[in-house]
Design a protein around this motif. Structure first.
Motif, mmCIF file in Angstrom:
data_model
loop_
_atom_site.group_PDB
_atom_site.id
_atom_site.type_symbol
_atom_site.label_atom_id
_atom_site.label_comp_id
_atom_site.label_asym_id
_atom_site.label_seq_id
_atom_site.Cartn_x
_atom_site.Cartn_y
_atom_site.Cartn_z
ATOM 1 N N PRO A 119 -39.402 52.107 -23.183
ATOM 2 C CA PRO A 119 -39.998 52.467 -21.885
ATOM 3 C C PRO A 119 -40.202 53.976 -21.743
ATOM 4 O O PRO A 119 -39.372 54.777 -22.165
ATOM 5 C CB PRO A 119 -38.952 51.961 -20.888
ATOM 6 C CG PRO A 119 -37.654 52.104 -21.615
ATOM 7 C CD PRO A 119 -37.947 51.965 -23.105
ATOM 8 N N CYS A 175 -46.408 46.639 -21.269
ATOM 9 C CA CYS A 175 -46.047 46.364 -19.890
ATOM 10 C C CYS A 175 -46.288 47.588 -19.020
ATOM 11 O O CYS A 175 -45.850 48.696 -19.351
ATOM 12 C CB CYS A 175 -44.580 45.942 -19.820
ATOM 13 S SG CYS A 175 -43.973 45.649 -18.148
ATOM 14 N N GLN A 177 -45.556 49.131 -15.153
ATOM 15 C CA GLN A 177 -44.558 48.900 -14.115
ATOM 16 C C GLN A 177 -44.721 49.873 -12.961
ATOM 17 O O GLN A 177 -44.912 51.070 -13.163
ATOM 18 C CB GLN A 177 -43.140 49.030 -14.680
ATOM 19 C CG GLN A 177 -42.038 48.893 -13.638
ATOM 20 C CD GLN A 177 -40.655 48.834 -14.246
ATOM 21 O OE1 GLN A 177 -40.470 48.304 -15.338
ATOM 22 N NE2 GLN A 177 -39.676 49.379 -13.557
ATOM 23 N N GLU A 179 -42.610 50.910 -9.263
ATOM 24 C CA GLU A 179 -41.297 50.743 -8.659
ATOM 25 C C GLU A 179 -41.136 51.660 -7.457
ATOM 26 O O GLU A 179 -41.788 52.714 -7.351
ATOM 27 C CB GLU A 179 -40.198 51.036 -9.685
ATOM 28 C CG GLU A 179 -40.259 52.420 -10.288
ATOM 29 C CD GLU A 179 -39.296 52.605 -11.444
ATOM 30 O OE1 GLU A 179 -38.838 51.595 -12.001
ATOM 31 O OE2 GLU A 179 -39.000 53.764 -11.789
ATOM 32 N N TYR A 197 -39.178 46.492 -8.282
ATOM 33 C CA TYR A 197 -40.240 46.774 -9.237
ATOM 34 C C TYR A 197 -41.183 45.587 -9.385
ATOM 35 O O TYR A 197 -40.865 44.450 -9.014
ATOM 36 C CB TYR A 197 -39.656 47.141 -10.600
ATOM 37 C CG TYR A 197 -38.963 46.002 -11.314
ATOM 38 C CD1 TYR A 197 -39.676 45.055 -12.058
ATOM 39 C CD2 TYR A 197 -37.578 45.863 -11.252
ATOM 40 C CE1 TYR A 197 -39.046 44.011 -12.702
ATOM 41 C CE2 TYR A 197 -36.936 44.817 -11.895
ATOM 42 C CZ TYR A 197 -37.672 43.896 -12.619
ATOM 43 O OH TYR A 197 -37.034 42.850 -13.251
ATOM 44 N N LYS A 199 -43.701 44.285 -12.641
ATOM 45 C CA LYS A 199 -44.193 44.493 -13.995
ATOM 46 C C LYS A 199 -45.368 43.566 -14.270
ATOM 47 O O LYS A 199 -45.394 42.425 -13.817
ATOM 48 C CB LYS A 199 -43.102 44.202 -15.038
ATOM 49 C CG LYS A 199 -41.903 45.113 -14.974
ATOM 50 C CD LYS A 199 -40.892 44.723 -16.059
ATOM 51 C CE LYS A 199 -39.665 45.619 -16.036
ATOM 52 N NZ LYS A 199 -38.676 45.226 -17.076
ATOM 53 N N GLN A 201 -47.245 42.314 -17.725
ATOM 54 C CA GLN A 201 -47.130 42.375 -19.181
ATOM 55 C C GLN A 201 -48.203 41.515 -19.830
ATOM 56 O O GLN A 201 -48.497 40.414 -19.388
ATOM 57 C CB GLN A 201 -45.751 41.893 -19.632
ATOM 58 C CG GLN A 201 -45.515 41.985 -21.136
ATOM 59 C CD GLN A 201 -44.139 41.486 -21.520
ATOM 60 O OE1 GLN A 201 -43.633 40.530 -20.954
ATOM 61 N NE2 GLN A 201 -43.520 42.132 -22.491
ATOM 62 N N GLN A 215 -43.950 40.028 -13.326
ATOM 63 C CA GLN A 215 -42.512 39.945 -13.071
ATOM 64 C C GLN A 215 -42.089 40.862 -11.925
ATOM 65 O O GLN A 215 -42.063 42.075 -12.068
ATOM 66 C CB GLN A 215 -41.718 40.328 -14.324
ATOM 67 C CG GLN A 215 -40.205 40.231 -14.136
ATOM 68 C CD GLN A 215 -39.424 40.805 -15.305
ATOM 69 O OE1 GLN A 215 -38.652 41.729 -15.143
ATOM 70 N NE2 GLN A 215 -39.631 40.255 -16.498
#
Length: 229
Positions: A119, A175, A177, A179, A197, A199, A201, A215
Motif C-alpha cells: 500500500p 486497489c 482506497q 478513507e 474506508y 476500497k 479492487q 469493500q
C-alpha cells in the motif's frame, strides 16, 4: 501476468525509504466485507447468485513521512484474509467445469483468500487540532493463496462428500482506497487513528471489465512518532 505495476510500486517504496528519514511507524488492523459485482449481459451490476458475504480482516505495517502542509505519506506491507460462502446450488445446472460427478449436486462452496499487497497512501489533517483525517491510497496485490472447500450431495440421496483444493499464484489486482476518520494523540510520541474506508479492487489488465470488488470497512491504527509535529 504483467508485473509493471508491482515493479513501479516497489521502486516507489525503495525511493521513499532511501530518500528521507521516517517520522514514524504505524500498525493498522481492521475488517470489512466484500461485494463482488459483475455485469451480466450488458445489464446493471449484479452480485454473484447464491453468495453469502462474510467479513474480511487485514493487517498493515506502514512507515510515514510528515509533509509541510498537514499531511502524511505512507508506504508499507499488508495482509488480507477474505472468505466467500456460496449455498443453495440445488437449482444450478451442473457443468464439467465444476468437476462434479453426474450423480452429484454441489450444495455449498467456501473459498478463503489470503493476499499480500503493497500500500501507498496520503492523508491530510483538518480542523483546529488537526484531528480530522481524509486520505486516499493505492495498493498493488502481488501474492494470493486460495483455499476452497466444496460439499456435494447425491442426487435423490442423502449422502454427502467434501472436496478441498489449495492454489497459490502471483496476482495483478490493484486497489484504490478512500478513507476518513479521526486521530487521537497519546502523550508526545503515540497516537490512535480510527478510519472508515471504501476500497475498489480490480484487475487493471481486464480490458473487457468483467467485474470488480467493492469493500467498505473500518480500520484502527496505532502510530509511534519519531519526531514531534
Amino acid at each position: 501476468m504483467n508485473t509493471s505495476p508491482l515493479l513501479l510500486l516497489a521502486s516507489c517504496l525503495f525511493l521513499l525509504t532511501a530518500s528521507f528519514a521516517q517520522n514514524g511507524y504505524q500498525l493498522r488492523m481492521g475488517s470489512g466485507y466484500n461485494l463482488y459485482y459483475q455485469p451480466y449481459f450488458g445489464k446493471k451490476f449484479t452480485r454473484f447468485p447464491n453468495q453469502v458475504f462474510t467479513v474480511t480482516q487485514h493487517v498493515e505495517c506502514h512507515y510515514f513521512k510528515n509533509t509541510q502542509r498537514n499531511g502524511r505519506l505512507f508506504a508499507g506491507l499488508g495482509y488480507e484474509r477474505s472468505s466467500y460462502v456460496y449455498k443453495n446450488f440445488m437449482s444450478m445446472q451442473l457443468t464439467d467445469a465444476m468437476a462434479i460427478a453426474p450423480f452429484e449436486e454441489l450444495i455449498s462452496f467456501k473459498s478463503v483468500n489470503h493476499s499480500l499487497y503493497v500500500p501507498v497512501a496520503y492523508q491530510h489533517f483538518l480542523g483546529k487540532k488537526k484531528n480530522l483525517v481524509i486520505g486516499a491510497g493505492l495498493a498493488q496485490q502481488f501474492a494470493l493463496l486460495i483455499h476452497s472447500k466444496s460439499t456435494f450431495k447425491q442426487i435423490n440421496g442423502v449422502e454427502t462428500r467434501t472436496g478441498q483444493s489449495t492454489e497459490f499464484f502471483f496476482d495483478s489486482q490493484s486497489c484504490l482506497q478512500l478513507e476518513t476518520g479521526c486521530r487521537f494523540r497519546i502523550k508526545e510520541h503515540y497516537e490512535l487513528m480510527a478510519l472508515a474506508y471504501l476500497k475498489a479492487q480490480g484487475n487493471v489488465f481486464d480490458l473487457k471489465f468483467r467485474g470488480y470488488n467493492l469493500q467498505p470497512g473500518l480500520t484502527v491504527g496505532f502510530s509511534i512518532l519519531n519526531k514531534t509535529e
